[in-house]
Motif scaffolding. Structure first.
Motif, mmCIF file in Angstrom:
data_model
loop_
_atom_site.group_PDB
_atom_site.id
_atom_site.type_symbol
_atom_site.label_atom_id
_atom_site.label_comp_id
_atom_site.label_asym_id
_atom_site.label_seq_id
_atom_site.Cartn_x
_atom_site.Cartn_y
_atom_site.Cartn_z
ATOM 1 N N PHE A 301 79.768 39.837 123.064
ATOM 2 C CA PHE A 301 79.693 40.656 121.850
ATOM 3 C C PHE A 301 79.215 39.805 120.677
ATOM 4 O O PHE A 301 78.317 40.213 119.918
ATOM 5 C CB PHE A 301 81.081 41.234 121.570
ATOM 6 C CG PHE A 301 81.155 42.216 120.439
ATOM 7 C CD1 PHE A 301 80.642 43.498 120.564
ATOM 8 C CD2 PHE A 301 81.783 41.872 119.241
ATOM 9 C CE1 PHE A 301 80.731 44.423 119.534
ATOM 10 C CE2 PHE A 301 81.882 42.782 118.192
ATOM 11 C CZ PHE A 301 81.350 44.063 118.349
ATOM 12 N N GLU A 302 79.775 38.623 120.522
ATOM 13 C CA GLU A 302 79.377 37.744 119.424
ATOM 14 C C GLU A 302 77.942 37.255 119.589
ATOM 15 O O GLU A 302 77.188 37.156 118.607
ATOM 16 C CB GLU A 302 80.351 36.558 119.342
ATOM 17 C CG GLU A 302 81.758 36.978 118.922
ATOM 18 C CD GLU A 302 82.704 35.797 118.760
ATOM 19 O OE1 GLU A 302 82.231 34.639 118.837
ATOM 20 O OE2 GLU A 302 83.913 36.032 118.539
ATOM 21 N N ASP A 303 77.535 36.965 120.842
ATOM 22 C CA ASP A 303 76.153 36.539 121.090
ATOM 23 C C ASP A 303 75.177 37.657 120.722
ATOM 24 O O ASP A 303 74.112 37.398 120.142
ATOM 25 C CB ASP A 303 75.966 36.153 122.560
ATOM 26 C CG ASP A 303 76.682 34.858 122.926
ATOM 27 O OD1 ASP A 303 77.082 34.128 122.002
ATOM 28 O OD2 ASP A 303 76.840 34.603 124.134
ATOM 29 N N PHE A 304 75.552 38.906 121.050
ATOM 30 C CA PHE A 304 74.691 40.043 120.724
ATOM 31 C C PHE A 304 74.540 40.184 119.207
ATOM 32 O O PHE A 304 73.427 40.361 118.697
ATOM 33 C CB PHE A 304 75.265 41.331 121.318
ATOM 34 C CG PHE A 304 74.620 42.577 120.794
ATOM 35 C CD1 PHE A 304 73.343 42.939 121.212
ATOM 36 C CD2 PHE A 304 75.263 43.378 119.851
ATOM 37 C CE1 PHE A 304 72.727 44.076 120.703
ATOM 38 C CE2 PHE A 304 74.653 44.514 119.351
ATOM 39 C CZ PHE A 304 73.386 44.866 119.775
ATOM 40 N N LEU A 305 75.640 40.093 118.474
ATOM 41 C CA LEU A 305 75.573 40.223 117.021
ATOM 42 C C LEU A 305 74.772 39.081 116.395
ATOM 43 O O LEU A 305 74.048 39.283 115.416
ATOM 44 C CB LEU A 305 76.982 40.282 116.440
ATOM 45 C CG LEU A 305 77.768 41.567 116.735
ATOM 46 C CD1 LEU A 305 79.173 41.474 116.167
ATOM 47 C CD2 LEU A 305 77.059 42.787 116.169
ATOM 48 N N ALA A 306 74.896 37.887 116.970
ATOM 49 C CA ALA A 306 74.113 36.753 116.465
ATOM 50 C C ALA A 306 72.620 37.025 116.628
ATOM 51 O O ALA A 306 71.805 36.725 115.738
ATOM 52 C CB ALA A 306 74.511 35.475 117.205
#
Length: 470
Positions: A301-306
């Motif tokens: 999820f964090e990688d996607f938002l980054a």
């Protein structure tokens, strides 16, 4: 027979059949609330019935049908369309005593309930069994399953789990003449002719009274990732939704979009809320994704938002690092429960459009409302993933003519875009005269034919849903 004698006869018949513990006449109801949260008027009814079983509901309706006595069914009285408001000549039938959770079947992933039970109680029972009931809305502690099904409620997680009707496998309902229909089936596949279950769901108590239901439960998510995002424009909002559905392995379980008008108003008027971001943005998205393994899902999820931040889709984001963080984000979105206190004279809209049209339609509504009524308050937010837009309008000193003009403006834009005048709150009495903006004459005729077949004397929730024929 005079009205007084007729009223006396119907109350006598009901009391003899059900007992005075179930039947409360008007003089015992003067302090009871007779309207929902819609702002539509409600008068003290002729009597209140509080049955404890389907059998008692059936007895009551059979008697009322014989006397041609109008009946309005009530749940938690949290509706926003006037569907549960009573008139002085009507009898209210409340399911508040029918709140049993009869069975939780973890193997079949079902829960069987009486429909007076609150949504929150069903969610808690599911959680205790290691499962989840996905229907969710801000009034969860007060609204009842019967009301949720009667209005085909939507809420926060429709994008992944569907509307209320998508959570139902079987139900039991009582028709106007006291007949009991339906079955408490647990099968997903049950292709046996006309779907009476879905005919009852969304009928707002005009075709029958839903008394029991078998609801689908879902696996409880092992991980829940949540973020509050600031975005530069509406195109970025729709791109974020599309990219999330494509690149997150489980997609999104909630995608709530808020315009600055809504966020700024809530932060400025509701105690205890704090801004998730330190800079303002043209759009805000509260995004949630449910997954399996907590560590891997959160990282994905964090990688996607980054990646979205690097691509310029997102201008800024705050990612929840705990349930407390996620709860703080959701409290801003759920602060709509404060509207009856903050804006008691608000004019509320629950409409839907094609997702591609929402940005333009919302801007058109906002600009037209502010231009026509300078100084008015206009708040915009919605469940973008399912096309649902909410508009809250407050015009200082508004009288009935102003309210009518505001509604004509907004519903005119809805009609222009081919949208729906009700996305998730139902029609009730509040929207019946604009139902034709969304439904064709042939559809309205079919609805009237169904009503006449199941309730030939028109005793169930009269004056609701169907517009009068001019």
């Amino acid at each position: 027979m005079s009205n007084t004698l007729s009223n006396s006869a119907i109350l006598t018949a009901l009391t003899e059949a059900l007992g005075d513990d179930v039947v409360s006449p008007r003089e015992r109801l003067l302090e009871r609330r007779n309207a929902d949260w819609s702002g539509m008027p409600g008068a003290t009814p002729l009597a209140l019935l509080r049955p404890r079983s389907t059998e008692q509901v059936a007895q009551a309706l059979a008697i009322c049908n014989r006397f041609r006595q109008p009946v309005v069914v009530q749940g938690g009285l949290t509706g926003l369309a006037g569907g549960a408001c009573t008139a002085a000549n009507e009898i209210a039938l409340s399911l508040e005593r029918m709140m049993a959770i009869e069975e939780v079947d973890a193997i079949s992933s079902t829960i069987t309930v009486q429909t007076g039970v609150t949504l929150e109680a069903v969610q808690q029972a599911a959680s205790e069994a290691g499962l989840m009931f996905p229907l969710d809305l801000g009034a969860r502690g007060s609204c009842t399953i019967g009301g949720n099904l009667a209005t085909n409620a939507g809420g926060n997680r429709v994008i992944r789990y569907g509307m209320a009707r998508d959570q139902v496998l079987g139900l039991e309902a009582v028709l106007a003449d006291g007949s009991v229909i339906g079955g408490l089936h647990k099968m997903v596949k049950n292709n046996t002719g006309y779907d009476l279950r879905n005919l009852m769901i969304g009928s707002e108590g005009t075709l029958g009274i839903i008394t029991r239901a078998v609801l689908r439960l879902r696996p409880r998510a092992g991980a829940l990732a949540t973020a509050w995002c600031g975005l530069p424009d509406y195109a970025a909002v729709t791109r974020l939704l599309g990219e999330a559905q494509r690149h997150l392995s489980t997609g999104v379980s909630a995608f709530e979009v808020m315009w600055p008008s809504f966020v700024d108003y809530m932060l400025g008027n509701v105690h205890g809320l704090r801004a998730p971001l330190d800079t303002p943005h043209p759009f805000y998205v509260l995004m949630e994704s449910a997954g399996g393994d907590e560590a891997s899902h959160q990282q994905a999820f964090e990688d996607f938002l980054a990646a979205m931040l690097e691509a310029g889709v997102i201008a800024n984001a705050s990612i929840a690092q705990s349930q407390s963080d996620a709860g703080a984000f959701w409290r801003i979105r759920d602060a709509t429960a404060e509207f009856p206190i903050l804006m008691p004279d608000l004019i509320a809209f629950d409409v839907s459009f094609a997702i591609a049209d929402i940005g333009r339609a919302a801007q058109q509504c906002d600009e037209a409302l502010r231009a026509t009524w300078p100084g008015s308050t206009v708040l915009t937010y919605g469940h973008l993933g399912d096309g649902n837009l909410h508009l809250i309008v407050q015009v200082a000193g508004a009288d009935d003519s102003t309210v009518n003009a505001v509604e004509a403006l907004v519903y005119g834009i809805v009609r222009e875009y081919g949208g729906s005048v009700s996305a998730e709150h139902g029609i009730g009495s509040k929207k019946r005269d604009v139902l034709g903006h969304t439904r064709a004459p042939a559809e309205l005729a079919a609805m009237r034919a169904i009503k006449a077949a199941l309730d030939p004397h028109g005793i169930l929730n009269p004056g609701k849903v169907l517009p009068s024929i001019s």
